[in-house]
Design a protein around this motif. Structure first.
Motif, mmCIF file in Angstrom:
data_model
loop_
_atom_site.group_PDB
_atom_site.id
_atom_site.type_symbol
_atom_site.label_atom_id
_atom_site.label_comp_id
_atom_site.label_asym_id
_atom_site.label_seq_id
_atom_site.Cartn_x
_atom_site.Cartn_y
_atom_site.Cartn_z
ATOM 1 N N SER A 25 47.823 14.394 35.240
ATOM 2 C CA SER A 25 46.451 13.993 35.450
ATOM 3 C C SER A 25 46.307 12.780 35.755
ATOM 4 O O SER A 25 47.420 11.893 36.033
ATOM 5 N N ILE A 26 44.919 12.193 36.012
ATOM 6 C CA ILE A 26 44.704 10.832 36.197
ATOM 7 C C ILE A 26 44.637 10.276 34.701
ATOM 8 O O ILE A 26 43.633 10.711 34.020
ATOM 9 N N VAL A 27 45.233 8.757 34.640
ATOM 10 C CA VAL A 27 45.224 8.377 33.426
ATOM 11 C C VAL A 27 44.598 7.165 33.502
ATOM 12 O O VAL A 27 44.933 6.332 34.214
ATOM 13 N N PHE A 28 43.297 6.735 32.837
ATOM 14 C CA PHE A 28 42.547 5.878 33.086
ATOM 15 C C PHE A 28 43.004 4.725 31.567
ATOM 16 O O PHE A 28 42.733 5.293 30.671
ATOM 17 N N ARG A 29 43.780 3.660 32.181
ATOM 18 C CA ARG A 29 44.228 2.628 31.276
ATOM 19 C C ARG A 29 42.949 1.903 30.423
ATOM 20 O O ARG A 29 43.283 1.382 29.359
ATOM 21 N N LYS A 30 41.937 1.435 31.246
ATOM 22 C CA LYS A 30 41.073 0.692 30.810
ATOM 23 C C LYS A 30 39.649 1.161 30.804
ATOM 24 O O LYS A 30 38.831 0.806 31.420
ATOM 25 N N ASN A 31 39.520 2.326 30.021
ATOM 26 C CA ASN A 31 38.145 2.995 29.891
ATOM 27 C C ASN A 31 37.607 2.379 28.668
ATOM 28 O O ASN A 31 38.049 2.347 27.720
ATOM 29 N N PHE A 32 36.201 2.352 28.808
ATOM 30 C CA PHE A 32 35.443 1.993 27.708
ATOM 31 C C PHE A 32 34.173 2.816 27.492
ATOM 32 O O PHE A 32 33.653 3.343 28.334
ATOM 33 N N SER A 33 33.801 3.036 26.116
ATOM 34 C CA SER A 33 32.658 4.009 25.949
ATOM 35 C C SER A 33 31.602 3.005 26.018
ATOM 36 O O SER A 33 31.542 1.876 26.082
ATOM 37 N N ALA A 34 30.254 3.792 26.444
ATOM 38 C CA ALA A 34 29.197 3.056 26.491
ATOM 39 C C ALA A 34 28.296 2.640 25.282
ATOM 40 O O ALA A 34 27.583 1.656 25.237
ATOM 41 N N ALA A 35 29.210 2.855 24.264
ATOM 42 C CA ALA A 35 28.521 2.435 22.799
ATOM 43 C C ALA A 35 29.753 2.713 21.730
ATOM 44 O O ALA A 35 30.634 3.519 22.043
ATOM 45 N N ASN A 36 29.780 2.313 20.630
ATOM 46 C CA ASN A 36 30.829 2.286 19.425
ATOM 47 C C ASN A 36 30.241 3.429 18.658
ATOM 48 O O ASN A 36 31.008 3.614 17.499
ATOM 49 N N ALA A 37 29.202 4.111 18.787
ATOM 50 C CA ALA A 37 28.693 5.329 17.770
ATOM 51 C C ALA A 37 28.642 6.630 18.662
ATOM 52 O O ALA A 37 28.296 6.797 19.808
ATOM 53 N N SER A 38 29.000 7.608 17.988
ATOM 54 C CA SER A 38 29.182 8.867 18.505
ATOM 55 C C SER A 38 27.933 9.269 19.291
ATOM 56 O O SER A 38 27.907 9.549 20.550
ATOM 57 N N ASP A 39 26.909 9.512 18.625
ATOM 58 C CA ASP A 39 25.795 10.236 19.387
ATOM 59 C C ASP A 39 25.197 9.392 20.571
ATOM 60 O O ASP A 39 24.916 9.859 21.610
ATOM 61 N N VAL A 40 25.355 7.994 20.674
ATOM 62 C CA VAL A 40 24.834 7.103 21.602
ATOM 63 C C VAL A 40 25.745 7.286 22.636
ATOM 64 O O VAL A 40 25.432 7.143 23.871
ATOM 65 N N SER A 89 36.976 -1.125 19.141
ATOM 66 C CA SER A 89 35.647 -0.236 18.697
ATOM 67 C C SER A 89 35.072 0.468 19.991
ATOM 68 O O SER A 89 34.670 1.528 20.123
ATOM 69 N N ILE A 90 35.571 -0.204 21.399
ATOM 70 C CA ILE A 90 35.090 0.632 22.330
ATOM 71 C C ILE A 90 36.058 0.922 23.757
ATOM 72 O O ILE A 90 35.722 1.611 24.349
ATOM 73 N N HIS A 91 37.268 0.432 23.411
ATOM 74 C CA HIS A 91 38.156 0.874 24.154
ATOM 75 C C HIS A 91 38.701 2.433 23.916
ATOM 76 O O HIS A 91 39.090 2.726 22.880
ATOM 77 N N THR A 92 38.461 3.231 24.950
ATOM 78 C CA THR A 92 38.879 4.511 24.589
ATOM 79 C C THR A 92 39.812 5.194 25.860
ATOM 80 O O THR A 92 39.855 4.734 26.834
ATOM 81 N N PRO A 93 40.534 6.340 25.415
ATOM 82 C CA PRO A 93 41.552 6.876 26.453
ATOM 83 C C PRO A 93 40.689 7.626 27.245
ATOM 84 O O PRO A 93 39.600 8.026 26.793
ATOM 85 N N LEU A 94 40.949 8.015 28.505
ATOM 86 C CA LEU A 94 40.179 8.917 29.431
ATOM 87 C C LEU A 94 41.412 9.464 30.054
ATOM 88 O O LEU A 94 42.332 8.868 30.820
ATOM 89 N N ILE A 147 38.961 -1.364 35.689
ATOM 90 C CA ILE A 147 38.054 -0.903 34.350
ATOM 91 C C ILE A 147 37.110 0.113 34.785
ATOM 92 O O ILE A 147 36.481 0.199 36.075
ATOM 93 N N THR A 148 36.948 0.994 33.787
ATOM 94 C CA THR A 148 35.923 2.260 33.998
ATOM 95 C C THR A 148 35.093 2.467 32.679
ATOM 96 O O THR A 148 35.275 1.834 31.733
ATOM 97 N N SER A 149 33.960 3.008 32.943
ATOM 98 C CA SER A 149 32.984 3.195 31.703
ATOM 99 C C SER A 149 32.998 4.960 31.610
ATOM 100 O O SER A 149 33.230 5.656 32.563
ATOM 101 N N SER A 150 32.657 5.126 30.565
ATOM 102 C CA SER A 150 32.505 6.705 30.034
ATOM 103 C C SER A 150 31.223 7.217 31.051
ATOM 104 O O SER A 150 30.864 8.368 31.213
ATOM 105 N N VAL A 151 30.280 6.289 31.432
ATOM 106 C CA VAL A 151 28.976 6.740 32.178
ATOM 107 C C VAL A 151 29.602 7.430 33.540
ATOM 108 O O VAL A 151 28.761 7.826 34.335
ATOM 109 N N ASP A 152 30.778 6.969 33.794
ATOM 110 C CA ASP A 152 31.121 7.242 35.241
ATOM 111 C C ASP A 152 31.659 8.606 35.355
ATOM 112 O O ASP A 152 32.006 9.258 36.284
#
Ligand SMILES: [Zn+2]
Length: 419
Positions: A38-53, A301-306, A321-326
């Protein structure tokens, strides 16, 4: 035939707890196998630190401040829900309209039903061990430790939110995939990796960081109670034991992901399935004096695997750098859909041609009145205006913060007030 799509959310999973991202202990045998294709993103960030958001941002392709939904339940404002309801794009709904069979196997979230043909909550029974009566909880927490422990034994209450083991979710997914027409979109959210790690038992470890020692260093009384409760709920008394439970819960979840991977291969579905593994946010085990809370906007709190398996595209490691909104725009471009106007950007040009997609990500704190971070490859600025974390009651930072992530990756030296 359009590819199937599987999206696996592992709650609170941090890159630093996976050997794929450099952890010294192998918690992720199966995830690594999938990552090797797969494609492994090393620097992905969630858009928030809370699940629902965070998940709302994934499905809407929009940052929380754009889609309206900023604060984690139960601190969400009415106007946030109203603004969200006017939001135009919603990934599950879009896929449903494209003819996908959409399945959600996740604990119940109000608006997360939108766009799903099938939605569990009854056939997989919860079996968690949380206390869910707020009044009893608040009374018990004010009592001495031994009374709290005893009280917990006496008050036997059902799990809240309903707890689903990933093993049961995967069982259900496998049954479902066999029966339904293709293509399908399968969304799963595993919470085994969330405190108290109900699926695994603590080992006997005499760790140095005992609950008593940790509490001595905590200044907020509400945070003290919060930490105490997390220790008792997970039947542990030192940090090393909790960390071991976390590792074991990741190993357990990884095994379940492996089962699904093997099933898809066996049914010859793998090569026509987009497969995503990510987390909704990180967690803290003492970083910045935060314990078992995702509050604050430090990388922990915000760095996440992708990890993204795209049929026909070879394994690659992406360090930009990437974001989960992508994620949503990437899926849609891969499916050759018309471009959607959202904050997220398709990552395909980055994956295929190495084109730079973005130079910053924006992240909000879902547990704070008003806290936002802007993070680039090398710098972070955090601006906050509020009193304390809704979850644990601590402050988690100052009003203005600035970090040089190259020189100070742990975010310990706030440069904002420096002359
Ligand atoms: Zn907190």
């Amino acid at each position: 035939m359009k590819p199937n799509i599987v999206m696996v959310i592992v709650d609170g999973l941090r890159p630093k707890d996976l050997s794929l991202y450099g952890y010294s202990y192998e918690t992720d045998k199966n995830i690594k196998k999938i990552a090797s294709e797969s494609i492994v993103f090393r620097k992905n960030f969630s858009a928030a630190n809370a699940s629902d958001v965070s998940l709302t941002a994934v499905f809407s392709g929009q940052y929380p401040k754009t889609n309206g939904f900023i604060h984690q339940t139960p601190n969400t404002g009415k106007e946030e829900i109203e603004k969200l309801s006017r939001n135009k794009f919603w990934l599950p709904l879009h896929l449903q309209n494209m003819g996908y069979n959409t399945i959600s196997l996740t604990p119940q979230y109000m608006w997360f039903k939108k766009g799903f043909d099938y939605y569990i909550n009854k056939e997989i029974r919860g079996s968690g061990k949380y206390l869910n009566i707020p009044l009893i909880k608040s009374v018990l927490l004010k009592l001495p430790n031994w009374v709290y422990k005893l009280g917990k034994k006496i008050v036997k209450v059902r799990a809240s939110p309903p707890f689903f083991f990933s093993r049961d979710i995967i069982d259900s997914a496998i049954l479902k995939i066999d029966k339904i027409e293709k293509p399908f979109f399968l969304f799963m959210h595993f919470v085994d990796t969330h405190c108290p790690y109900a699926g695994v038992k603590p080992k006997k470890i005499n760790g140095k960081n005992t609950i008593q020692k940790i509490l001595l260093g905590i200044e907020y009384s509400q945070q003290k109670e919060y930490i105490k409760k997390r220790f008792y709920d997970s039947s542990t008394n030192n940090l090393e034991q909790i960390k071991q439970k976390l590792d074991d819960s990741i190993i357990y979840t990884d095994k379940q992901i492996g089962r699904l991977y093997n099933f898809l291969k066996k049914r010859r579905l793998w090569k026509n399935t987009i497969f995503l593994i990510l987390s909704d946010h990180g967690d803290n085990f003492g970083e910045h004096k935060i314990y078992f809370c995702r509050g604050g906007l430090y990388d922990s709190s915000i760095h996440t695997p992708l990890i993204m398996y795209l049929p026909g595209i070879k394994h690659k490691i992406i360090s930009e750098i990437t974001s989960s909104v992508d994620i949503a725009p990437t899926i849609l471009e891969f499916l050759k859909e018309e471009e959607i106007k959202v904050d997220g950007k398709s990552l395909l040009p980055l994956i295929k041609k190495g084109e730079k997609i973005r130079n910053k990500v924006v992240v909000v704190d879902g547990f704070f009145k008003n806290r936002t971070a802007v993070r680039t490859e090398t710098k972070k600025i955090i601006i906050s205006d509020g009193e304390k974390c809704y979850l644990c009651g601590a402050q988690h930072g100052m009003g203005r913060e600035e970090y040089d992530l190259e020189k100070d990756p742990e975010e310990l030296r706030n440069l904002y007030f420096k002359e």
